[in-house]
Design a protein around this motif. Structure first.
Motif, PDB file in Angstrom:
ATOM      1  N   PHE A 264      -4.881  12.047  26.188  1.00  0.00           N
ATOM      2  CA  PHE A 264      -4.598  10.620  26.198  1.00  0.00           C
ATOM      3  C   PHE A 264      -5.134   9.935  24.937  1.00  0.00           C
ATOM      4  N   SER A 265      -6.237  10.438  24.402  1.00  0.00           N
ATOM      5  CA  SER A 265      -6.752   9.880  23.155  1.00  0.00           C
ATOM      6  C   SER A 265      -5.781  10.118  22.014  1.00  0.00           C
ATOM      7  N   PHE A 266      -5.187  11.318  21.978  1.00  0.00           N
ATOM      8  CA  PHE A 266      -4.226  11.617  20.926  1.00  0.00           C
ATOM      9  C   PHE A 266      -2.998  10.716  21.029  1.00  0.00           C
ATOM     10  N   VAL A 267      -2.494  10.534  22.246  1.00  0.00           N
ATOM     11  CA  VAL A 267      -1.331   9.665  22.433  1.00  0.00           C
ATOM     12  C   VAL A 267      -1.671   8.238  22.017  1.00  0.00           C
ATOM     13  N   PHE A 268      -2.849   7.786  22.396  1.00  0.00           N
ATOM     14  CA  PHE A 268      -3.266   6.437  22.062  1.00  0.00           C
ATOM     15  C   PHE A 268      -3.513   6.294  20.560  1.00  0.00           C
ATOM     16  N   PHE A 269      -3.918   7.388  19.928  1.00  0.00           N
ATOM     17  CA  PHE A 269      -4.249   7.383  18.509  1.00  0.00           C
ATOM     18  C   PHE A 269      -3.016   7.512  17.620  1.00  0.00           C
ATOM     19  N   LEU A 270      -1.901   7.977  18.165  1.00  0.00           N
ATOM     20  CA  LEU A 270      -0.724   8.317  17.375  1.00  0.00           C
ATOM     21  C   LEU A 270      -0.177   7.174  16.519  1.00  0.00           C
ATOM     22  N   PRO A 271       0.021   5.956  17.072  1.00  0.00           N
ATOM     23  CA  PRO A 271       0.606   4.886  16.238  1.00  0.00           C
ATOM     24  C   PRO A 271      -0.195   4.579  14.962  1.00  0.00           C
ATOM     25  N   PRO A 272      -1.504   4.294  15.052  1.00  0.00           N
ATOM     26  CA  PRO A 272      -2.227   4.028  13.796  1.00  0.00           C
ATOM     27  C   PRO A 272      -2.352   5.252  12.909  1.00  0.00           C
ATOM     28  N   MET A 273      -2.361   6.451  13.517  1.00  0.00           N
ATOM     29  CA  MET A 273      -2.468   7.648  12.710  1.00  0.00           C
ATOM     30  C   MET A 273      -1.237   7.817  11.820  1.00  0.00           C
ATOM     31  N   LEU A 274      -0.059   7.548  12.343  1.00  0.00           N
ATOM     32  CA  LEU A 274       1.171   7.675  11.562  1.00  0.00           C
ATOM     33  C   LEU A 274       1.143   6.739  10.358  1.00  0.00           C
ATOM     34  N   LEU A 275       0.646   5.521  10.557  1.00  0.00           N
ATOM     35  CA  LEU A 275       0.586   4.557   9.468  1.00  0.00           C
ATOM     36  C   LEU A 275      -0.482   4.933   8.437  1.00  0.00           C
ATOM     37  N   HIS A 276      -1.463   5.724   8.847  1.00  0.00           N
ATOM     38  CA  HIS A 276      -2.537   6.126   7.932  1.00  0.00           C
ATOM     39  C   HIS A 276      -2.263   7.458   7.236  1.00  0.00           C
ATOM     40  N   ILE A 277      -1.172   8.131   7.573  1.00  0.00           N
ATOM     41  CA  ILE A 277      -0.871   9.428   6.958  1.00  0.00           C
ATOM     42  C   ILE A 277      -0.809   9.347   5.431  1.00  0.00           C
ATOM     43  N   PRO A 278      -0.130   8.331   4.840  1.00  0.00           N
ATOM     44  CA  PRO A 278      -0.158   8.244   3.368  1.00  0.00           C
ATOM     45  C   PRO A 278      -1.573   8.132   2.808  1.00  0.00           C
ATOM     46  N   ALA A 279      -2.478   7.458   3.537  1.00  0.00           N
ATOM     47  CA  ALA A 279      -3.867   7.343   3.084  1.00  0.00           C
ATOM     48  C   ALA A 279      -4.560   8.694   3.120  1.00  0.00           C
ATOM     49  N   TYR A 280      -4.326   9.473   4.184  1.00  0.00           N
ATOM     50  CA  TYR A 280      -4.931  10.801   4.277  1.00  0.00           C
ATOM     51  C   TYR A 280      -4.469  11.686   3.112  1.00  0.00           C
TER      52      TYR A 280
END
Length: 387
Positions: A264-280
């Motif tokens: 559930f943490s991963f699902v909840f984390f997915l939206p901001p993670m996608l937007l931060h991929i270019p930063a990573y």
């Protein structure tokens, strides 16, 4: 940095003073800037102090990654003495105070690491200089002696306000002992970080260790190496395999709970993670391409700069896509109606819309970044005592 016109403009506008680290090499000027080294440095620093300013100086002269403080350079002392002499000759006043500062990061390779800042005892420069202003003294010899005294006092205070180990093995052993005792570095109160770490370093210092401590130090250093080369932290390992033994049924329930929570943490984390991929991606690429291996500070600096650019790209694309979807499916008109805005409001109405859009964009970016950080930095995980 001052040789680049853009960097020079930014640095000067922020109040930075050009410094040439080794003025004895070359013609004594910063290439392309027309700024002489020592003379210009003392002139600019004296003018800043005369106008009531405060100058921040890194007395070690460079950034580095070592288990202890390197030699503290004498530039700060020379600049302080130069100002006192200049101020005394100009208006008879010669008051100047140096305040040593110790900066200790809990993990300086990590973005937004916790940092412990400690201020030392103020050093009143003129209290070191009575002989200089007395008649008949060899001014040059006295000045050099005062520089050595001031530099030694700054170095002494900096040592007491930072973590210093004689070698890497001692530092790594102390770090692992601290992590085992507290289970997670985050559990160490920041106000105690320096004292806990330095006490453990002192315990494992070779000159005062016993055979038992030597064996413990070797084991801890080996454990540190295994964790480092496998990319695992002690806190993560104890989270999965706690040291304290529990009944099998309890361990199974605990495992199921953690698996569900991770999902559930991963699902909840997915939206901001996608937007931060270019930063990573940008941060990782910059650290590999531009920083020298082993220079933690340089790697962190490039990660912050390029990661920030990547974050801007990711958030820009995400917000642009969201606005495009709203416009395509009539969402914007619905928003205007809900806000009581119509298309016939003229210039004032358009200005209001711009303000609303900018406010919504800023709020969205702020919430997404906070959302991302809350999950990345473990603010939404189980407390350590419940693991």
């Amino acid at each position: 940095m001052f040789a680049n016109p853009l960097a020079r403009s930014i640095m000067l506008s922020s109040g930075a003073i050009p410094v040439k680290r080794n003025p004895n090499i070359g013609d004594g000027s910063v290439s392309g800037s027309g700024v002489s080294s020592q003379t210009s440095l003392f002139r600019e620093s004296s003018m800043a102090l005369a106008h009531g300013g405060v100058i921040g100086v890194f007395p070690e002269g460079t950034s580095y990654t070592l288990p202890t403080i390197m030699q503290v350079m004498s530039g700060t002392a020379w600049a302080a003495i130069d100002f006192v002499k200049w101020a005394r000759d100009k208006n008879g006043l010669s008051k100047l105070t140096i305040v040593p500062v110790g900066i200790v990061y809990t993990d300086k390779a990590r973005y937004q690491s916790r940092v412990y800042v400690r201020y030392g005892e103020p050093i009143v420069v003129e209290s070191y200089m009575p002989e200089m202003f007395g008649g008949g003294a060899d001014v040059q010899a006295v000045t050099k002696a005062i520089v050595k005294q001031l530099t030694a006092e700054m170095e002494r205070q900096m040592w007491t306000m930072t973590i210093n180990a004689p070698d890497w093995d001692t530092l790594y052993a102390a770090q692992m002992a601290r992590d085992i005792i507290y289970e997670d570095p985050a559990n160490v109160p920041l106000r105690d970080w320096l004292s806990v770490s330095q006490n453990l370093v002192d315990l494992f210092t070779t000159s005062s260790s016993s055979a038992t401590l030597d064996a413990a130090k070797t084991a801890l250093t080996t454990y540190y190496s295994l964790l480092h080369y496998t990319g695992i932290s002690h806190s993560s390992l104890t989270f999965l395999l706690p040291i304290k033994s529990k009944p099998l049924f309890i361990r199974l329930l605990r495992t199921v709970r953690h698996v569900l929570f991770a999902f559930f943490s991963f699902v909840f984390f997915l939206p901001p993670m996608l937007l931060h991929i270019p930063a990573y991606i940008a941060a990782k690429f910059a650290a590999k391409a531009f920083a020298k291996e082993g220079e933690v500070e340089t790697e962190a600096q490039f990660k912050v700069i390029f990661g920030g650019v990547g974050l801007g790209v990711g958030l820009g694309v995400g917000l642009g896509a969201a606005l495009g979807c709203l416009r395509k499916y009539g969402g914007l008109e619905l928003v205007w109606k809900l806000l009581g805005k119509t298309a016939q409001e003229g210039v004032l109405g358009r200005l209001k819309r711009i303000v609303i859009v900018l406010g919504a964009a800023y709020s969205s970016v702020y919430l997404l970044v906070r959302w991302h950080n809350a999950l990345v930095y473990g603010m939404l995980v189980f407390p350590a005592n419940n693991r």
